[in-house]
Design an enzyme around this catalytic site. Structure first.
Site, mmCIF file in Angstrom:
data_model
loop_
_atom_site.group_PDB
_atom_site.id
_atom_site.type_symbol
_atom_site.label_atom_id
_atom_site.label_comp_id
_atom_site.label_asym_id
_atom_site.label_seq_id
_atom_site.Cartn_x
_atom_site.Cartn_y
_atom_site.Cartn_z
ATOM 1 C CD GLU A 143 42.404 55.655 33.146
ATOM 2 O OE1 GLU A 143 41.762 55.818 32.226
ATOM 3 O OE2 GLU A 143 43.157 54.292 33.030
ATOM 4 C CG HIS B 160 42.433 55.391 29.322
ATOM 5 N ND1 HIS B 160 41.381 55.023 30.094
ATOM 6 C CD2 HIS B 160 41.895 55.149 27.933
ATOM 7 C CE1 HIS B 160 40.017 54.417 29.408
ATOM 8 N NE2 HIS B 160 40.659 54.243 28.209
ATOM 9 N NE ARG C 208 36.831 51.193 30.950
ATOM 10 C CZ ARG C 208 37.193 51.277 29.333
ATOM 11 N NH1 ARG C 208 38.316 51.829 28.859
ATOM 12 N NH2 ARG C 208 36.235 52.152 29.189
ATOM 13 N N GLY D 108 36.772 39.380 21.883
ATOM 14 C CA GLY D 108 35.680 40.274 21.266
ATOM 15 C C GLY D 108 36.416 41.038 19.779
ATOM 16 N NE ARG D 109 32.911 45.367 19.566
ATOM 17 C CZ ARG D 109 31.815 46.206 19.890
ATOM 18 N NH1 ARG D 109 30.855 45.576 19.483
ATOM 19 N NH2 ARG D 109 31.987 46.148 21.393
ATOM 20 C CB ILE D 110 40.043 45.110 21.129
ATOM 21 C CG1 ILE D 110 38.654 46.634 20.760
ATOM 22 C CG2 ILE D 110 40.910 46.127 21.534
ATOM 23 C CD1 ILE D 110 38.487 47.432 21.998
ATOM 24 C CB THR E 47 44.614 48.123 25.758
ATOM 25 O OG1 THR E 47 44.001 47.426 25.665
ATOM 26 C CG2 THR E 47 45.927 48.263 25.254
HETATM 27 P P1 NAP Z 1 33.620 43.207 23.076
HETATM 28 O O1 NAP Z 1 33.896 42.944 20.978
HETATM 29 O O2 NAP Z 1 32.873 43.563 23.178
HETATM 30 O O3 NAP Z 1 35.083 42.132 23.460
HETATM 31 C C1 NAP Z 1 34.733 41.963 24.913
HETATM 32 C C2 NAP Z 1 34.412 40.458 25.488
HETATM 33 O O4 NAP Z 1 34.327 40.407 26.280
HETATM 34 C C3 NAP Z 1 33.317 39.284 24.229
HETATM 35 O O5 NAP Z 1 33.340 39.006 23.262
HETATM 36 C C4 NAP Z 1 32.535 38.651 25.932
HETATM 37 O O6 NAP Z 1 33.082 37.720 25.414
HETATM 38 C C5 NAP Z 1 34.420 38.595 26.606
HETATM 39 N N1 NAP Z 1 34.006 38.955 27.759
HETATM 40 C C6 NAP Z 1 33.130 39.474 28.901
HETATM 41 N N2 NAP Z 1 33.248 38.658 29.854
HETATM 42 C C7 NAP Z 1 34.098 38.302 29.927
HETATM 43 C C8 NAP Z 1 35.049 37.586 31.413
HETATM 44 N N3 NAP Z 1 34.377 37.682 32.286
HETATM 45 N N4 NAP Z 1 35.660 36.266 31.047
HETATM 46 C C9 NAP Z 1 36.314 36.811 29.506
HETATM 47 N N5 NAP Z 1 35.702 36.958 28.835
HETATM 48 C C10 NAP Z 1 34.997 37.750 28.629
HETATM 49 O O7 NAP Z 1 34.445 44.510 23.137
HETATM 50 P P2 NAP Z 1 35.653 45.269 22.396
HETATM 51 O O8 NAP Z 1 35.069 47.170 21.716
HETATM 52 O O9 NAP Z 1 36.703 44.338 22.025
HETATM 53 O O10 NAP Z 1 36.502 46.493 23.817
HETATM 54 C C11 NAP Z 1 36.502 45.676 25.071
HETATM 55 C C12 NAP Z 1 36.874 46.465 26.229
HETATM 56 O O11 NAP Z 1 37.926 47.371 25.572
HETATM 57 C C13 NAP Z 1 36.195 48.109 26.186
HETATM 58 O O12 NAP Z 1 34.689 46.944 27.097
HETATM 59 C C14 NAP Z 1 36.911 48.724 26.751
HETATM 60 O O13 NAP Z 1 36.751 48.347 28.532
HETATM 61 C C15 NAP Z 1 38.316 48.500 26.794
HETATM 62 N N6 NAP Z 1 38.790 49.213 25.560
HETATM 63 C C16 NAP Z 1 39.633 50.266 26.171
HETATM 64 C C17 NAP Z 1 40.151 51.135 24.888
HETATM 65 C C18 NAP Z 1 41.636 52.213 25.751
HETATM 66 O O14 NAP Z 1 41.523 53.518 25.193
HETATM 67 N N7 NAP Z 1 42.314 51.392 26.169
HETATM 68 C C19 NAP Z 1 39.650 51.551 23.736
HETATM 69 C C20 NAP Z 1 38.122 50.568 23.722
HETATM 70 C C21 NAP Z 1 38.314 50.147 24.411
HETATM 71 P P3 NAP Z 1 32.130 36.538 25.618
HETATM 72 O O15 NAP Z 1 30.678 37.418 26.041
HETATM 73 O O16 NAP Z 1 31.775 35.374 24.473
HETATM 74 O O17 NAP Z 1 32.697 36.180 27.044
#
Ligand code: NAP
Length: 259
Positions: A206, A225, A177, A95-97, A175
């Site tokens: 955590e 985190h 969960r 996804g985005r990250i 990074t």
């Molecule tokens: P996002 O744009 O929604 O990207 C998540 C991607 O995961 C989606 O493109 C989705 O694509 C994919 N996905 C979902 N379930 C899946 C599975 N079972 N197998 C494979 N791919 C799967 O979200 P984001 O903004 O990148 O953020 C992602 C996560 O990073 C957040 O939910 C958060 O938990 C974590 N985060 C952590 C921090 C930190 O401080 N460490 C900061 C920001 C975010 P598909 O639907 O095509 O599968």
């Protein structure tokens, strides 16, 4: 939600992940839930890449070694680790990250593999990435970086079987969960299994209690985190939270609705 009572109109999460909120309960009560997507993408990808580099090239371990006065002389075989440039990285969740992380990996000449439920042809073309099946790709990847949200489907996605399927000498970066990984199996994979090292911004539990096995392993790099902890990023997140709250309180459609 019970404690807040019927006056509660909106829960504005100061994060993109909403796994700590009971979305169904909010929906049933007519409470809006919002988050802060997008603005923290680049900062979190930066930290993921920092952990990848630190874990592979033993930055934190080397820092402790120097500070503790243990460094005596330069050694040809001292502090060796896997090469980053030209290695193969598997991005789990594109996804985005995940894609922002892949852009950084491309700059290091890495081969990029990714998993997602839906193919991302545009990102594939832009990044030269290849969609793969998780279990088939695990033995091939030198680095694995997790970027999926925590859902019932991704909880313990990296269980003992998957961790021990990883390539010998590989590095895991999380990074996303903590609960996406089975912590006890991770400790074993780092001690006696295939993993060379891990870089973890998130853990389960955590925070980690003092003396937790992960804190005693030299080949683990830990951060508290702080994926989104860039100054400008946190200011933007704060502004988004305020805008979502004000819209929700005024009964208007919030800019970043989850529920
Ligand atoms: P996002 O744009 O929604 O990207 C998540 C991607 O995961 C989606 O493109 C989705 O694509 C994919 N996905 C979902 N379930 C899946 C599975 N079972 N197998 C494979 N791919 C799967 O979200 P984001 O903004 O990148 O953020 C992602 C996560 O990073 C957040 O939910 C958060 O938990 C974590 N985060 C952590 C921090 C930190 O401080 N460490 C900061 C920001 C975010 P598909 O639907 O095509 O599968």
């Amino acid at each position: 939600m019970d404690a807040a009572g019927p006056g509660l109109k909106v829960i504005a999460q100061y994060a993109v992940g909403v796994d700590n909120i009971d979305l169904e309960a909010a929906r049933a009560r007519g409470i809006r839930v919002t988050n802060t997507p997008g603005v923290l993408t680049e900062a979190t990808a930066d930290l993921a890449f920092a952990l990848l580099l630190a874990a592979a090239r033993r930055v934190a371990e080397g820092d402790r070694f120097v500070r503790e006065g243990r460094w005596r002389c330069w050694l040809p075989s001292g502090f060796l680790g896997p090469e980053v440039h030209g290695a193969t990285v598997l991005v789990v969740g594109f996804g985005r990250i995940g894609q922002a992380f892949a852009r950084r990996a491309r700059g290091f000449g890495m081969e990029i593999l990714y998993t997602s439920r839906v193919p991302k042809p545009e990102a594939e073309a832009a990044l030269g990435a290849r969609r793969v099946a998780l279990d088939e790709a695990l033995p091939e990847a030198d680095f694995v970086s997790l970027h999926v949200p925590l859902t019932p489907e991704t909880e313990r996605l990296f269980d003992e079987a998957r961790l021990f399927r990883m390539k010998p000498g590989s590095v895991l970066v999380n990074t996303a969960r903590g609960r996406v990984v089975d912590t006890e199996a991770l400790v074993r994979a780092l001690q006696e299994g295939p993993l060379f090292a891990a870089g973890l911004d998130v853990t389960d539990p955590e925070p980690l209690p003092q003396g937790h096995p992960l804190t005693r392993l030299e080949n683990v790099v830990l951060t508290p985190h702080v994926g989104s902890a860039g100054r400008r990023t946190r200011e933007r997140m704060a502004r988004m939270v305020a805008e979502n709250l004000l819209a929700g309180l005024a009964g208007k459609e919030p800019p970043n609705p989850v529920v």
